[in-house]
Write a protein that holds these residues in place. Structure first.
Motif, PDB file in Angstrom:
ATOM      1  N   MET A   1      21.876   6.519  29.780  1.00 32.68           N
ATOM      2  CA  MET A   1      20.276   6.254  29.485  1.00 32.68           C
ATOM      3  C   MET A   1      20.384   5.780  27.982  1.00 32.68           C
ATOM      4  O   MET A   1      20.870   6.347  27.093  1.00 32.68           O
ATOM      5  CB  MET A   1      19.696   7.623  29.572  1.00 32.68           C
ATOM      6  N   GLU A   2      19.253   4.748  27.889  1.00 31.07           N
ATOM      7  CA  GLU A   2      19.107   4.169  26.417  1.00 31.07           C
ATOM      8  C   GLU A   2      18.513   5.339  25.650  1.00 31.07           C
ATOM      9  O   GLU A   2      17.354   5.545  26.305  1.00 31.07           O
ATOM     10  CB  GLU A   2      18.635   2.830  26.477  1.00 31.07           C
ATOM     11  N   GLU A   3      18.733   5.230  24.324  1.00 37.29           N
ATOM     12  CA  GLU A   3      17.835   6.139  23.535  1.00 37.29           C
ATOM     13  C   GLU A   3      16.602   5.175  22.910  1.00 37.29           C
ATOM     14  O   GLU A   3      16.694   4.133  22.536  1.00 37.29           O
ATOM     15  CB  GLU A   3      18.407   6.676  22.297  1.00 37.29           C
ATOM     16  N   VAL A   4      15.495   5.758  22.964  1.00 36.92           N
ATOM     17  CA  VAL A   4      14.454   5.100  22.613  1.00 36.92           C
ATOM     18  C   VAL A   4      14.037   5.460  21.066  1.00 36.92           C
ATOM     19  O   VAL A   4      14.222   6.452  20.574  1.00 36.92           O
ATOM     20  CB  VAL A   4      13.019   5.264  23.266  1.00 36.92           C
ATOM     21  N   GLN A   5      14.377   4.053  20.470  1.00 34.86           N
ATOM     22  CA  GLN A   5      14.206   4.458  18.960  1.00 34.86           C
ATOM     23  C   GLN A   5      12.668   4.378  18.567  1.00 34.86           C
ATOM     24  O   GLN A   5      11.838   3.611  18.865  1.00 34.86           O
ATOM     25  CB  GLN A   5      14.614   3.335  17.915  1.00 34.86           C
ATOM     26  N   ARG A   6      12.290   5.631  17.756  1.00 38.34           N
ATOM     27  CA  ARG A   6      10.974   5.616  17.210  1.00 38.34           C
ATOM     28  C   ARG A   6      10.818   5.029  15.869  1.00 38.34           C
ATOM     29  O   ARG A   6      11.647   5.142  14.993  1.00 38.34           O
ATOM     30  CB  ARG A   6      10.324   6.932  17.266  1.00 38.34           C
ATOM     31  N   ALA A   7       9.622   4.554  15.845  1.00 42.08           N
ATOM     32  CA  ALA A   7       9.379   3.910  14.490  1.00 42.08           C
ATOM     33  C   ALA A   7       8.937   4.895  13.452  1.00 42.08           C
ATOM     34  O   ALA A   7       8.191   5.762  13.986  1.00 42.08           O
ATOM     35  CB  ALA A   7       8.382   2.851  14.508  1.00 42.08           C
ATOM     36  N   ARG A   8       9.324   4.804  12.140  1.00 39.25           N
ATOM     37  CA  ARG A   8       9.020   5.879  11.448  1.00 39.25           C
ATOM     38  C   ARG A   8       7.636   5.741  10.969  1.00 39.25           C
ATOM     39  O   ARG A   8       7.219   4.615  10.778  1.00 39.25           O
ATOM     40  CB  ARG A   8       9.946   5.985  10.367  1.00 39.25           C
ATOM     41  N   PRO A   9       6.899   6.949  10.511  1.00 41.50           N
ATOM     42  CA  PRO A   9       5.586   6.398   9.923  1.00 41.50           C
ATOM     43  C   PRO A   9       5.739   5.904   8.888  1.00 41.50           C
ATOM     44  O   PRO A   9       6.545   5.847   7.976  1.00 41.50           O
ATOM     45  CB  PRO A   9       5.113   8.011   9.818  1.00 41.50           C
ATOM     46  N   LEU A  10       4.658   4.934   8.525  1.00 38.12           N
ATOM     47  CA  LEU A  10       4.702   3.997   7.426  1.00 38.12           C
ATOM     48  C   LEU A  10       4.327   5.183   6.008  1.00 38.12           C
ATOM     49  O   LEU A  10       3.699   6.045   6.132  1.00 38.12           O
ATOM     50  CB  LEU A  10       3.526   3.111   7.273  1.00 38.12           C
ATOM     51  N   THR A  11       4.804   4.857   4.821  1.00 40.48           N
ATOM     52  CA  THR A  11       4.579   5.526   3.718  1.00 40.48           C
ATOM     53  C   THR A  11       3.276   5.205   3.124  1.00 40.48           C
ATOM     54  O   THR A  11       2.852   4.218   3.735  1.00 40.48           O
ATOM     55  CB  THR A  11       5.659   5.407   2.493  1.00 40.48           C
ATOM     56  N   PHE A  12       2.662   5.762   2.238  1.00 38.44           N
ATOM     57  CA  PHE A  12       1.385   5.686   1.667  1.00 38.44           C
ATOM     58  C   PHE A  12       1.396   4.150   1.205  1.00 38.44           C
ATOM     59  O   PHE A  12       0.679   3.293   1.168  1.00 38.44           O
ATOM     60  CB  PHE A  12       0.965   6.712   0.787  1.00 38.44           C
ATOM     61  N   GLU A  13       2.459   4.006   0.467  1.00 36.14           N
ATOM     62  CA  GLU A  13       2.738   2.647  -0.449  1.00 36.14           C
ATOM     63  C   GLU A  13       2.667   1.578   0.652  1.00 36.14           C
ATOM     64  O   GLU A  13       2.155   0.511   0.536  1.00 36.14           O
ATOM     65  CB  GLU A  13       3.852   2.735  -1.177  1.00 36.14           C
ATOM     66  N   GLU A  14       3.688   1.757   1.781  1.00 31.57           N
ATOM     67  CA  GLU A  14       3.501   0.492   2.807  1.00 31.57           C
ATOM     68  C   GLU A  14       2.107   0.348   3.310  1.00 31.57           C
ATOM     69  O   GLU A  14       1.752  -0.888   3.649  1.00 31.57           O
ATOM     70  CB  GLU A  14       4.485   1.141   3.793  1.00 31.57           C
ATOM     71  N   SER A  15       1.458   1.380   3.655  1.00 30.81           N
ATOM     72  CA  SER A  15      -0.003   1.357   4.133  1.00 30.81           C
ATOM     73  C   SER A  15      -0.706   0.518   3.211  1.00 30.81           C
ATOM     74  O   SER A  15      -1.562  -0.249   3.846  1.00 30.81           O
ATOM     75  CB  SER A  15      -0.281   2.757   4.705  1.00 30.81           C
ATOM     76  N   LEU A  16      -0.675   0.766   2.086  1.00 27.98           N
ATOM     77  CA  LEU A  16      -1.548   0.209   1.098  1.00 27.98           C
ATOM     78  C   LEU A  16      -1.334  -1.027   1.120  1.00 27.98           C
ATOM     79  O   LEU A  16      -2.283  -1.999   0.866  1.00 27.98           O
ATOM     80  CB  LEU A  16      -1.406   1.109  -0.236  1.00 27.98           C
ATOM     81  N   ARG A  17       0.047  -1.486   0.877  1.00 28.43           N
ATOM     82  CA  ARG A  17       0.165  -2.789   0.904  1.00 28.43           C
ATOM     83  C   ARG A  17      -0.297  -3.673   2.205  1.00 28.43           C
ATOM     84  O   ARG A  17      -0.693  -4.865   2.131  1.00 28.43           O
ATOM     85  CB  ARG A  17       1.870  -3.009   0.766  1.00 28.43           C
ATOM     86  N   LEU A  18      -0.220  -3.023   3.192  1.00 27.31           N
ATOM     87  CA  LEU A  18      -0.754  -3.878   4.663  1.00 27.31           C
ATOM     88  C   LEU A  18      -2.021  -4.013   4.360  1.00 27.31           C
ATOM     89  O   LEU A  18      -2.740  -4.981   4.963  1.00 27.31           O
ATOM     90  CB  LEU A  18      -0.020  -2.907   5.632  1.00 27.31           C
ATOM     91  N   VAL A  19      -2.917  -2.967   3.943  1.00 20.71           N
ATOM     92  CA  VAL A  19      -4.289  -2.974   3.731  1.00 20.71           C
ATOM     93  C   VAL A  19      -4.803  -4.371   2.691  1.00 20.71           C
ATOM     94  O   VAL A  19      -5.625  -4.908   3.076  1.00 20.71           O
ATOM     95  CB  VAL A  19      -4.846  -1.571   3.366  1.00 20.71           C
ATOM     96  N   LEU A  20      -4.064  -4.100   1.761  1.00 22.63           N
ATOM     97  CA  LEU A  20      -4.332  -5.144   0.654  1.00 22.63           C
ATOM     98  C   LEU A  20      -4.017  -6.522   1.203  1.00 22.63           C
ATOM     99  O   LEU A  20      -4.735  -7.429   0.841  1.00 22.63           O
ATOM    100  CB  LEU A  20      -3.610  -4.843  -0.745  1.00 22.63           C
ATOM    101  N   GLU A  21      -2.823  -6.714   1.858  1.00 22.54           N
ATOM    102  CA  GLU A  21      -2.199  -8.031   2.407  1.00 22.54           C
ATOM    103  C   GLU A  21      -3.547  -8.391   3.379  1.00 22.54           C
ATOM    104  O   GLU A  21      -3.937  -9.693   3.253  1.00 22.54           O
ATOM    105  CB  GLU A  21      -0.945  -8.034   3.155  1.00 22.54           C
ATOM    106  N   ALA A  22      -4.078  -7.595   4.234  1.00 18.47           N
ATOM    107  CA  ALA A  22      -5.017  -8.136   5.097  1.00 18.47           C
ATOM    108  C   ALA A  22      -6.099  -8.370   4.292  1.00 18.47           C
ATOM    109  O   ALA A  22      -6.959  -9.369   4.739  1.00 18.47           O
ATOM    110  CB  ALA A  22      -5.098  -6.917   6.169  1.00 18.47           C
ATOM    111  N   ASP A  23      -6.774  -7.676   3.484  1.00 24.47           N
ATOM    112  CA  ASP A  23      -7.884  -7.730   2.795  1.00 24.47           C
ATOM    113  C   ASP A  23      -7.818  -9.187   1.688  1.00 24.47           C
ATOM    114  O   ASP A  23      -8.598  -9.875   1.666  1.00 24.47           O
ATOM    115  CB  ASP A  23      -8.295  -6.720   1.549  1.00 24.47           C
ATOM    116  N   GLU A  24      -6.791  -9.292   1.140  1.00 20.15           N
ATOM    117  CA  GLU A  24      -6.650 -10.126  -0.039  1.00 20.15           C
ATOM    118  C   GLU A  24      -5.801 -11.636   0.636  1.00 20.15           C
ATOM    119  O   GLU A  24      -6.277 -12.757   0.159  1.00 20.15           O
ATOM    120  CB  GLU A  24      -5.780  -9.768  -1.124  1.00 20.15           C
TER     121      GLU A  24
END
Length: 157
Positions: A1-24
Motif C-alpha cells: 500500500m502506498e503511503e500518502v505524503q502529507r504536506a507540512r503546514p506552511l511557516t508564518f514566513e512562507e504564508s506571509l510571502r504568499l500573501v504579499l506575492e498575491a497582493d503585490e
C-alpha cells in the motif's frame, strides 16, 4: 500500500510571502506603480540607495535580486510590526500576517497612524480591529486587499 505524503503546514514566513506575492504581484522588471514611482519585484519601491535607481522602465530584474529585495523589505516590515506591537511574536498567525502585510504596504509612518485599529489588536478585539480597517481611507483605496485583512482578523477565535 502506498503511503500518502502529507504536506507540512506552511511557516508564518512562507504564508506571509504568499500573501504579499498575491497582493503585490511579482514583477521581474522595473515598472511604475499607480503613483508613477519606479518599482520592481514584490512591490519594492526603488530608492536612491538601490542599484536599480534611475534604470529605465522595463529593465529586467533577476529572480535572485527580487528575492534579495523582498528579504530586505520584509525584514523592515517585521521590525516595524514588532515596534508597533511588542507582543507581535505571540499573536495568532492571522493577526501577524495582517500586521506584517500592512507594515509592508504602508510603512511605519503611515501604519502607526491606525491608532484605533492598533488599540483593538492590543485588546485582542479582532472584530473591532477589522472594523477599524474597514473604516479607513486605505479600505477605500485598496478595498479587496484590505477586506481580506479584515476577514483574516475576524477568523481569529
Amino acid at each position: 500500500m502506498e503511503e500518502v505524503q502529507r504536506a507540512r503546514p506552511l511557516t508564518f514566513e512562507e504564508s506571509l510571502r504568499l500573501v504579499l506575492e498575491a497582493d503585490e504581484g511579482i514583477v521581474h522588471e522595473i515598472y511604475e506603480d499607480h503613483l508613477g514611482n519606479p518599482t520592481c519585484g514584490i512591490g519594492h519601491l526603488i530608492i536612491e540607495a538601490d542599484r536599480e535607481y534611475g534604470w529605465p522602465v522595463n529593465t529586467k530584474i533577476s529572480e535572485a535580486r527580487v528575492t534579495q529585495l523582498y528579504n530586505q523589505d520584509v525584514r523592515i516590515a517585521l521590525n516595524d510590526a514588532r515596534w508597533i506591537h511588542p507582543d507581535f511574536d505571540e499573536l495568532p498567525d492571522s493577526a501577524r500576517i495582517v500586521i506584517a502585510s500592512l507594515s509592508f504596504q504602508l510603512g511605519l509612518p503611515r501604519y502607526r497612524k491606525f491608532k484605533l485599529h492598533h488599540a483593538a489588536i492590543e485588546a485582542k478585539d479582532w472584530r473591532e480591529a477589522a472594523a477599524q480597517l474597514r473604516d479607513s481611507n486605505l479600505y477605500r483605496q485598496t478595498t479587496n486587499r484590505t477586506e481580506r485583512h479584515a476577514m483574516r482578523l475576524e477568523s481569529i477565535v
